[in-house]
Design a protein around this motif. Structure first.
Motif, mmCIF file in Angstrom:
data_model
loop_
_atom_site.group_PDB
_atom_site.id
_atom_site.type_symbol
_atom_site.label_atom_id
_atom_site.label_comp_id
_atom_site.label_asym_id
_atom_site.label_seq_id
_atom_site.Cartn_x
_atom_site.Cartn_y
_atom_site.Cartn_z
ATOM 1 N N UNK A 225 0.813 -1.219 0.000
ATOM 2 C CA UNK A 225 0.000 0.000 0.000
ATOM 3 C C UNK A 225 0.846 1.269 0.000
ATOM 4 N N UNK A 226 2.177 1.119 -0.009
ATOM 5 C CA UNK A 226 3.070 2.263 -0.107
ATOM 6 C C UNK A 226 3.497 2.877 1.201
ATOM 7 N N UNK A 227 3.161 2.255 2.326
ATOM 8 C CA UNK A 227 3.551 2.805 3.626
ATOM 9 C C UNK A 227 5.010 2.508 3.968
ATOM 10 N N UNK A 228 5.537 1.440 3.395
ATOM 11 C CA UNK A 228 6.909 1.036 3.677
ATOM 12 C C UNK A 228 7.662 0.834 2.370
ATOM 13 N N UNK A 229 8.978 1.010 2.419
ATOM 14 C CA UNK A 229 9.825 0.825 1.245
ATOM 15 C C UNK A 229 10.024 -0.666 0.957
ATOM 16 N N UNK A 230 10.385 -0.965 -0.267
ATOM 17 C CA UNK A 230 10.577 -2.350 -0.686
ATOM 18 C C UNK A 230 11.651 -3.045 0.145
ATOM 19 N N UNK A 231 12.673 -2.336 0.553
ATOM 20 C CA UNK A 231 13.765 -2.973 1.289
ATOM 21 C C UNK A 231 13.522 -3.040 2.797
ATOM 22 N N UNK A 232 12.397 -2.514 3.278
ATOM 23 C CA UNK A 232 12.136 -2.489 4.727
ATOM 24 C C UNK A 232 11.989 -3.882 5.341
ATOM 25 N N UNK A 233 11.201 -4.817 4.787
ATOM 26 C CA UNK A 233 11.074 -6.119 5.453
ATOM 27 C C UNK A 233 12.403 -6.846 5.607
ATOM 28 N N UNK A 234 13.243 -6.839 4.560
ATOM 29 C CA UNK A 234 14.535 -7.524 4.659
ATOM 30 C C UNK A 234 15.438 -6.875 5.697
ATOM 31 N N UNK A 235 15.318 -5.566 5.875
ATOM 32 C CA UNK A 235 16.136 -4.872 6.866
ATOM 33 C C UNK A 235 15.792 -5.288 8.291
ATOM 34 N N UNK A 236 14.585 -5.846 8.487
ATOM 35 C CA UNK A 236 14.171 -6.276 9.822
ATOM 36 C C UNK A 236 14.841 -7.578 10.253
ATOM 37 N N UNK A 237 15.417 -8.307 9.319
ATOM 38 C CA UNK A 237 15.969 -9.626 9.637
ATOM 39 C C UNK A 237 17.078 -9.566 10.681
ATOM 40 N N UNK A 238 17.696 -8.419 10.857
ATOM 41 C CA UNK A 238 18.753 -8.311 11.855
ATOM 42 C C UNK A 238 18.253 -8.083 13.264
ATOM 43 N N UNK A 239 16.956 -7.897 13.431
ATOM 44 C CA UNK A 239 16.414 -7.594 14.760
ATOM 45 C C UNK A 239 16.172 -8.856 15.573
ATOM 46 N N UNK A 240 16.263 -8.720 16.880
ATOM 47 C CA UNK A 240 16.125 -9.865 17.769
ATOM 48 C C UNK A 240 14.685 -10.115 18.203
ATOM 49 N N UNK A 241 13.780 -9.170 17.927
ATOM 50 C CA UNK A 241 12.381 -9.361 18.313
ATOM 51 C C UNK A 241 11.479 -8.581 17.374
ATOM 52 N N UNK A 242 10.183 -8.924 17.434
ATOM 53 C CA UNK A 242 9.222 -8.291 16.540
ATOM 54 C C UNK A 242 8.825 -6.924 17.075
ATOM 55 N N UNK A 243 9.007 -5.901 16.243
ATOM 56 C CA UNK A 243 8.608 -4.537 16.588
ATOM 57 C C UNK A 243 8.153 -3.831 15.317
ATOM 58 N N UNK A 244 6.992 -3.177 15.384
ATOM 59 C CA UNK A 244 6.520 -2.386 14.262
ATOM 60 C C UNK A 244 5.999 -3.180 13.093
ATOM 61 N N UNK A 245 5.772 -4.467 13.272
ATOM 62 C CA UNK A 245 5.247 -5.308 12.200
ATOM 63 C C UNK A 245 3.793 -5.663 12.507
ATOM 64 N N UNK A 246 2.896 -5.308 11.599
ATOM 65 C CA UNK A 246 1.490 -5.649 11.776
ATOM 66 C C UNK A 246 1.286 -7.137 11.509
ATOM 67 N N UNK A 247 0.467 -7.789 12.328
ATOM 68 C CA UNK A 247 0.141 -9.199 12.133
ATOM 69 C C UNK A 247 -1.188 -9.275 11.385
#
Length: 288
Positions: A225-247
């Protein structure tokens, strides 16, 4: 009390038991997920009750994937150790009479003793359905399709999904469980649209941690829907927990298939998977 995940397969000699595969389909709308829960209606609870009444003995089920509340299945697989001489065709017919209309056992098939519905699986396949039409989901599909009030940019979501493929630590997309690994091998994540305005996401992996598919879909819907950039999901892979991701809502998700190796490779596959998925030691959690 039923045993969800027996440690050893039944032997075919001496005990009168054999292992059987159950192919199961259900509408998850009115179930509190797969796993047995006191005072709650669950898929496993309903199945175990029907099987135990029909066979007049306690039956335990081991399942390929324990789906959450509201999630559906057209290709769920479980196994049970039953009397070796059970009439499988008759059992399927009797289950059709005993079970409620929102769950069915399509087939009961004898399998090798080494078959384990959970640990022998090579991969699981899910589909998530989203209706992008102004009027929402068609009434006959409203229980398995989410109404989404925004257009979805298929080029963007497919580009973002491709960057998530491979083996990664998906902690940023999972509900963490103490001691459990969140490393998974994502083999497929692709989006297609049809002429009726329904967009489907096909997701396949060797296994999924808790709420992983719905978190992946939720993140990619924000990209679409254009709220996040294409590279945003892959950038999350370095995080240790879920934050800011809608389920994403549960009812759009369906387990559509589980793959297994040839019979000769079942035991080896189960051993490899156990080593990967089940922590050892006094703090190891129960198998999910």
């Amino acid at each position: 009390m039923t045993t969800q995940y027996p440690d050893e397969p039944a032997t075919r000699e001496g005990g009168g038991l054999a292992r059987f595969r159950l192919d199961i389909t259900y509408d998850g709308t009115d179930f509190s997920g797969w796993a047995v829960q006191p005072t709650r209606r669950t898929v496993c609870g309903v199945l175990v009750d029907a099987l135990s009444r029909i066979l007049r003995t306690e039956v335990g089920l081991t399942v390929a994937g324990r789906t959450d509340a509201g999630v559906h299945a057209t290709g769920q697989v479980a196994h049970a150790d039953l009397a070796a001489d059970v009439d499988t065709a008759r059992l399927v017919r009797r289950l059709a009479r005993f079970l409620p209309p929102d769950v069915r056992v399509r087939a009961v098939t004898p399998v090798p003793a080494a078959f384990d519905a959970r640990f022998s699986a090579l991969r699981r396949h899910y589909v998530y359905r989203v209706a992008t039409t102004p009027y929402g989901a068609e009434p006959l599909r409203a229980r398995d399709t989410v109404s989404w009030p925004y257009p979805i940019d298929l080029d963007a979501v497919n580009a973002a999904s491709e960057r998530l493929l491979g083996e990664h630590d998906f902690a940023a997309f999972c509900k963490r469980r103490e001691g459990a690994t969140t490393v998974r091998a994502l083999e497929r994540f692709s989006w297609t649209g049809d002429a009726d305005g329904v967009v489907s996401a096909a997701v396949s992996a060797d296994a999924f941690c808790h709420s992983m598919v719905r978190s992946l879909v939720g993140a990619l819907l924000d990209v679409g829907r254009g709220r996040r950039a294409v590279d945003w999901p892959a950038a999350l892979l370095g995080r240790a927990e879920r934050q800011g991701v809608a389920v994403a809502p549960a009812h759009g998700l369906t387990l559509v298939g589980v793959d297994y190796p040839d019979d000769a490779a079942l035991a080896a596959r189960a051993e490899v998977t156990r080593n990967l998925r089940v922590p050892t030691g006094p703090t190891a959690p129960a198998a999910p």
